[in-house]
Motif scaffolding. Structure first.
Motif, PDB file in Angstrom:
ATOM      1  N   VAL A  43      11.479   3.853   4.450  1.00 49.01           N
ATOM      2  CA  VAL A  43      10.514   3.845   3.334  1.00 49.01           C
ATOM      3  C   VAL A  43       9.634   2.595   3.384  1.00 49.01           C
ATOM      4  N   ARG A  44      10.222   1.462   3.819  1.00 49.85           N
ATOM      5  CA  ARG A  44       9.479   0.195   3.740  1.00 49.85           C
ATOM      6  C   ARG A  44       8.520  -0.032   4.902  1.00 49.85           C
ATOM      7  N   LEU A  45       8.506   0.862   5.897  1.00 51.06           N
ATOM      8  CA  LEU A  45       7.566   0.674   7.011  1.00 51.06           C
ATOM      9  C   LEU A  45       6.122   0.731   6.495  1.00 51.06           C
ATOM     10  N   VAL A  88      -4.500  -7.161  -9.355  1.00 52.11           N
ATOM     11  CA  VAL A  88      -4.124  -8.579  -9.445  1.00 52.11           C
ATOM     12  C   VAL A  88      -3.118  -8.885  -8.346  1.00 52.11           C
ATOM     13  N   GLU A  89      -3.322 -10.014  -7.713  1.00 57.39           N
ATOM     14  CA  GLU A  89      -2.500 -10.402  -6.562  1.00 57.39           C
ATOM     15  C   GLU A  89      -2.131 -11.877  -6.704  1.00 57.39           C
ATOM     16  N   ARG A  90      -0.857 -12.185  -6.423  1.00 53.56           N
ATOM     17  CA  ARG A  90      -0.395 -13.560  -6.679  1.00 53.56           C
ATOM     18  C   ARG A  90      -0.905 -14.563  -5.643  1.00 53.56           C
ATOM     19  N   GLY A 134      -0.166  -8.595   1.702  1.00 51.61           N
ATOM     20  CA  GLY A 134       1.259  -8.825   1.444  1.00 51.61           C
ATOM     21  C   GLY A 134       1.994  -9.215   2.719  1.00 51.61           C
ATOM     22  N   LEU A 135       3.154  -8.605   2.925  1.00 54.48           N
ATOM     23  CA  LEU A 135       3.972  -8.945   4.094  1.00 54.48           C
ATOM     24  C   LEU A 135       3.234  -8.661   5.397  1.00 54.48           C
ATOM     25  N   TRP A 136       2.352  -7.666   5.339  1.00 51.54           N
ATOM     26  CA  TRP A 136       1.618  -7.256   6.528  1.00 51.54           C
ATOM     27  C   TRP A 136       0.811  -8.421   7.118  1.00 51.54           C
ATOM     28  N   TRP A 172      -0.309 -14.034 -11.038  1.00 51.21           N
ATOM     29  CA  TRP A 172       1.077 -13.580 -10.874  1.00 51.21           C
ATOM     30  C   TRP A 172       1.446 -12.708 -12.086  1.00 51.21           C
ATOM     31  N   GLY A 173       1.647 -11.404 -11.863  1.00 51.61           N
ATOM     32  CA  GLY A 173       2.043 -10.493 -12.946  1.00 51.61           C
ATOM     33  C   GLY A 173       3.450 -10.836 -13.409  1.00 51.61           C
ATOM     34  N   VAL A 174       3.600 -11.144 -14.710  1.00 49.74           N
ATOM     35  CA  VAL A 174       4.896 -11.635 -15.182  1.00 49.74           C
ATOM     36  C   VAL A 174       5.540 -10.747 -16.238  1.00 49.74           C
ATOM     37  N   LEU A 226       3.121  -7.485  12.159  1.00 49.91           N
ATOM     38  CA  LEU A 226       1.914  -6.993  12.820  1.00 49.91           C
ATOM     39  C   LEU A 226       2.069  -5.612  13.451  1.00 49.91           C
ATOM     40  N   VAL A 227       3.303  -5.129  13.593  1.00 46.52           N
ATOM     41  CA  VAL A 227       3.498  -3.846  14.280  1.00 46.52           C
ATOM     42  C   VAL A 227       3.652  -2.725  13.251  1.00 46.52           C
ATOM     43  N   ILE A 228       2.802  -1.727  13.372  1.00 45.66           N
ATOM     44  CA  ILE A 228       2.727  -0.669  12.367  1.00 45.66           C
ATOM     45  C   ILE A 228       3.654   0.470  12.814  1.00 45.66           C
TER      46      ILE A 228
HETATM   47  C1  LIG Z   1      10.477  -9.718   8.701  1.00 47.14           C
HETATM   48  C2  LIG Z   1       9.973  -8.309   8.507  1.00 47.14           C
HETATM   49  C3  LIG Z   1       9.698  -7.532   9.606  1.00 47.14           C
HETATM   50  C4  LIG Z   1       9.191  -6.248   9.418  1.00 47.14           C
HETATM   51  N1  LIG Z   1       8.868  -5.497  10.510  1.00 47.14           N
HETATM   52  C5  LIG Z   1       8.167  -4.354  10.333  1.00 47.14           C
HETATM   53  C6  LIG Z   1       7.598  -3.678  11.441  1.00 47.14           C
HETATM   54  O1  LIG Z   1       7.762  -4.091  12.587  1.00 47.14           O
HETATM   55  N2  LIG Z   1       6.840  -2.573  11.204  1.00 47.14           N
HETATM   56  C7  LIG Z   1       6.649  -2.088   9.939  1.00 47.14           C
HETATM   57  O2  LIG Z   1       5.945  -1.069   9.787  1.00 47.14           O
HETATM   58  N3  LIG Z   1       7.203  -2.688   8.860  1.00 47.14           N
HETATM   59  C8  LIG Z   1       7.939  -3.815   9.036  1.00 47.14           C
HETATM   60  N4  LIG Z   1       8.429  -4.475   7.941  1.00 47.14           N
HETATM   61  C9  LIG Z   1       8.289  -3.888   6.599  1.00 47.14           C
HETATM   62  C10 LIG Z   1       6.894  -4.048   5.985  1.00 47.14           C
HETATM   63  O3  LIG Z   1       6.274  -5.222   6.429  1.00 47.14           O
HETATM   64  C11 LIG Z   1       6.937  -4.096   4.465  1.00 47.14           C
HETATM   65  O4  LIG Z   1       7.926  -3.275   3.941  1.00 47.14           O
HETATM   66  C12 LIG Z   1       5.585  -3.669   3.884  1.00 47.14           C
HETATM   67  O5  LIG Z   1       4.581  -4.515   4.377  1.00 47.14           O
HETATM   68  C13 LIG Z   1       5.678  -3.702   2.370  1.00 47.14           C
HETATM   69  O6  LIG Z   1       4.420  -3.408   1.796  1.00 47.14           O
HETATM   70  P1  LIG Z   1       4.278  -3.374   0.198  1.00 47.14           P
HETATM   71  O7  LIG Z   1       2.829  -3.264  -0.071  1.00 47.14           O
HETATM   72  O8  LIG Z   1       5.206  -2.367  -0.367  1.00 47.14           O
HETATM   73  O9  LIG Z   1       4.864  -4.774  -0.276  1.00 47.14           O
HETATM   74  P2  LIG Z   1       4.372  -6.256   0.067  1.00 47.14           P
HETATM   75  O10 LIG Z   1       3.794  -6.339   1.422  1.00 47.14           O
HETATM   76  O11 LIG Z   1       5.510  -7.136  -0.276  1.00 47.14           O
HETATM   77  O12 LIG Z   1       3.180  -6.456  -0.947  1.00 47.14           O
HETATM   78  C14 LIG Z   1       3.376  -6.792  -2.284  1.00 47.14           C
HETATM   79  C15 LIG Z   1       2.166  -7.571  -2.760  1.00 47.14           C
HETATM   80  O13 LIG Z   1       2.306  -7.851  -4.125  1.00 47.14           O
HETATM   81  C16 LIG Z   1       2.122  -9.244  -4.360  1.00 47.14           C
HETATM   82  N5  LIG Z   1       2.990  -9.562  -5.502  1.00 47.14           N
HETATM   83  C17 LIG Z   1       4.330  -9.573  -5.537  1.00 47.14           C
HETATM   84  N6  LIG Z   1       4.762  -9.821  -6.771  1.00 47.14           N
HETATM   85  C18 LIG Z   1       3.651  -9.979  -7.533  1.00 47.14           C
HETATM   86  C19 LIG Z   1       3.450 -10.235  -8.906  1.00 47.14           C
HETATM   87  N7  LIG Z   1       4.481 -10.361  -9.751  1.00 47.14           N
HETATM   88  N8  LIG Z   1       2.177 -10.336  -9.360  1.00 47.14           N
HETATM   89  C20 LIG Z   1       1.110 -10.195  -8.509  1.00 47.14           C
HETATM   90  N9  LIG Z   1       1.258  -9.932  -7.196  1.00 47.14           N
HETATM   91  C21 LIG Z   1       2.516  -9.815  -6.722  1.00 47.14           C
HETATM   92  C22 LIG Z   1       2.543  -9.912  -3.082  1.00 47.14           C
HETATM   93  O14 LIG Z   1       1.970 -11.194  -2.948  1.00 47.14           O
HETATM   94  C23 LIG Z   1       2.040  -8.916  -2.044  1.00 47.14           C
HETATM   95  O15 LIG Z   1       0.689  -9.127  -1.712  1.00 47.14           O
HETATM   96  C24 LIG Z   1       8.985  -5.755   8.108  1.00 47.14           C
HETATM   97  C25 LIG Z   1       9.285  -6.558   6.999  1.00 47.14           C
HETATM   98  C26 LIG Z   1       9.768  -7.822   7.199  1.00 47.14           C
HETATM   99  C27 LIG Z   1      10.035  -8.676   5.997  1.00 47.14           C
END
Ligand SMILES: Cc1cc2nc3c(=O)[nH]c(=O)nc-3n(C[C@H](O)[C@H](O)[C@H](O)COP(=O)(O)OP(=O)(O)OC[C@H]3O[C@@H](n4cnc5c(N)ncnc54)[C@H](O)[C@@H]3O)c2cc1C
Length: 455
Positions: free
Chosen positions: A408-410, A107-109, A115-117, A191-193, A123-125
């Motif tokens: 960790v968040r990359l 499930v995705e909101r 997500g952030l990607w 949206w998971g609540v 865009l940079v991995i």
């Molecule tokens: C501005 C910025 C620049 C960055 N630059 C880089 C970079 O250059 N290179 C790099 O490798 N990393 C970078 N990062 C870090 C990286 O983008 C993120 O840490 C990574 O994409 C996180 O992936 P994730 O799947 O853990 O979380 P997210 O990408 O946040 O995915 C979470 C998903 O869950 C969904 N969601 C959230 N809450 C709920 C809910 N309650 N119910 C249902 N769905 C929900 C969201 O919509 C989303 O699709 C950057 C981050 C930011 C913010």
């Protein structure tokens, strides 16, 4: 019944059925022309009249307090592994769990994956490839890169060891393709609540959508929300952190800039970095260090960042030679870097990285964004809550000390922890145990079969 939609049906639904169907020559220019101004040919129809939603029990206002009455929820679906959040960690987790034999539901909101990607236009991995150059992110994360490369959806240069840069639209498309190929059930706009609990274990999640509040029951839940929404709702312990909240944008017509016309002291210092789309750069905005769980703050950030980016572009366009620069888009999703971080059975620490600590329960290897750090192992315990059962964390909310948060968040590291969470969940389902009791050697074996790198 064959309910597959044919190309002819699809074109008819789009309202472009008069186009060269059957000849193999789909003419997008004609399709777009049909879309200019919705004159005629469209109809709305009645689905139901005077329908009252089932199980309504409105919150009531009593003595100035809003009380939510008890209410029975419809069980919308039952699954083995429920992945909440379809970002980089969630999608990889879902694919891994499915390939390991589990029935999977995501499930995705929002209305897209990544997500952030993708929604955050990150865009940079970084960290996919570390010093050497050596590629530490393998398995499903690497499969995604290879497929993007084939689609011309990424800039990848393995020889130089530079990290890939992707096109967000290519990623969104590929995620849909992979989810469909794996036959994974997905519900977008959900949206998971809340977490459904029984005897200290998570039994599923409640989500809100335009269809109302419903439940999905699951044997294991993977919290891939990035913000730990589900493990927090389940009562798992976590640390609440602030980080810089920014907003990424893309600017276009970089190839139409004539720098020679600009006075030397007026040239902008930084116009972002290249993307796979010619003449389009992505621009990262760091933003202030604030609380990403505070809705008033999120609102302020969205509005301020958008104003800032727009005005900045206008200022740059006023420089001679830069007139044709334009704002392609601001990311639909705010750049929230870190909020909740799980208190896990184990925690990823900087001294682990510095001492190159080896873990018997290693489930993946992380990469760093700088040249100084190489690879570091991630223990399974960093995905498992200290107390609550049947839920695993994946992605940027796994258990990691403050100094490791930025590694960790990359994205590649989110792929890696997503991959491990998916396999671990499938193993727990197959062995009818909680993920905390899952046989780590089985998890490692399947991860290796799925081409993950464990050091
Ligand atoms: C501005 C910025 C620049 C960055 N630059 C880089 C970079 O250059 N290179 C790099 O490798 N990393 C970078 N990062 C870090 C990286 O983008 C993120 O840490 C990574 O994409 C996180 O992936 P994730 O799947 O853990 O979380 P997210 O990408 O946040 O995915 C979470 C998903 O869950 C969904 N969601 C959230 N809450 C709920 C809910 N309650 N119910 C249902 N769905 C929900 C969201 O919509 C989303 O699709 C950057 C981050 C930011 C913010």
């Amino acid at each position: 019944m064959n309910d597959r939609i044919t190309r002819r049906d699809y074109l008819r639904m789009l309202g472009i059925s008069g186009l060269a169907i059957g000849t193999g020559s789909f003419d997008p220019s004609r399709a777009l022309a049909r879309g200019v101004g919705e004159s005629g040919g469209f109809q709305s129809s009645v689905i139901a009249r005077d329908k009252v939603q089932p199980n309504r029990a409105n919150p009531v206002l009593i003595d100035g307090e809003v009380i939510q009455p008890q209410r029975k929820l419809q069980v919308f679906a039952e699954t083995d592994v429920l992945v909440v959040g379809g970002g980089s960690a969630g999608i990889v987790a879902a694919i891994a769990a499915k390939r390991a034999g589990a029935k999977v539901t995501v499930v995705e909101r929002y209305g897209h994956f990544g997500g952030l990607w993708t929604g955050g236009l990150v865009l940079v991995i970084l960290g996919h490839i570390v010093k050497g150059p050596k590629q530490v992110c393998q398995g499903i994360g690497e499969e995604i890169m290879r497929r993007l490369d084939k689609m011309d959806g990424a800039i990848i240069n393995r020889r130089t060891g530079s990290n890939p840069t992707v096109d967000a639209e290519a990623v969104k498309y590929l995620m849909v393709e992979m989810i469909e190929q794996e036959n994974i059930d997905v519900f977008l706009h959900c949206w998971g609540v809340d977490a459904i609990m029984q005897d200290g274990a998570v039994k599923g999640a409640v989500f809100e959508s335009k269809s109302g509040r419903q439940a999905i029951l699951a044997k294991v839940v993977i919290d891939a929300t990035g913000d730990g929404d589900i493990f927090a709702a389940a009562g798992a312990e976590f640390e609440h952190r602030s980080h810089n909240i920014g907003l990424v944008s893309r600017v276009g017509n970089l190839d139409k800039i004539d720098k020679s016309k600009a006075p030397p002291d007026a040239k902008p210092k930084h116009l972002g970095s290249a993307t796979p789309v010619k003449g389009v750069n992505w621009v990262n905005l760091r933003g202030p260090m604030v609380d990403g769980l505070d809705v008033a703050t999120l609102t302020r950030m969205e509005m301020n960042h958008r104003k800032f980016i727009w005005n900045n572009i206008r200022k740059t366009r006023s420089i001679p030679g830069y007139e044709r620069l334009y704002l392609v888009e601001t990311a639909p999703q705010l750049g929230v870097r870190i909020t909740r971080v799980l208190d896990g059975l184990n925690t990823v620490r900087l001294d682990h990285l510095k001492n190159a600590t080896k873990f018997p329960d290693v489930i993946g290897v992380g990469g760093a964004s700088n040249a100084e750090h190489g690879e570091w192992q991630i223990p399974y315990g960093a995905l498992v809550p200290e107390k609550i059962d049947n839920v695993l964390a994946a992605g940027r909310c796994i258990s990691a000390e403050l100094r490791m948060a930025d590694l960790v968040r990359l994205i590649p590291n989110c792929f890696v922890t997503g991959h491990a969470a998916g396999v671990a969940a499938a193993v727990a389902v197959r062995d009818r145990c909680s993920p905390r009791d899952a046989d780590v050697s089985k998890i490692q074996k399947i991860l290796r079969q799925q081409e993950a790198y464990l050091g």
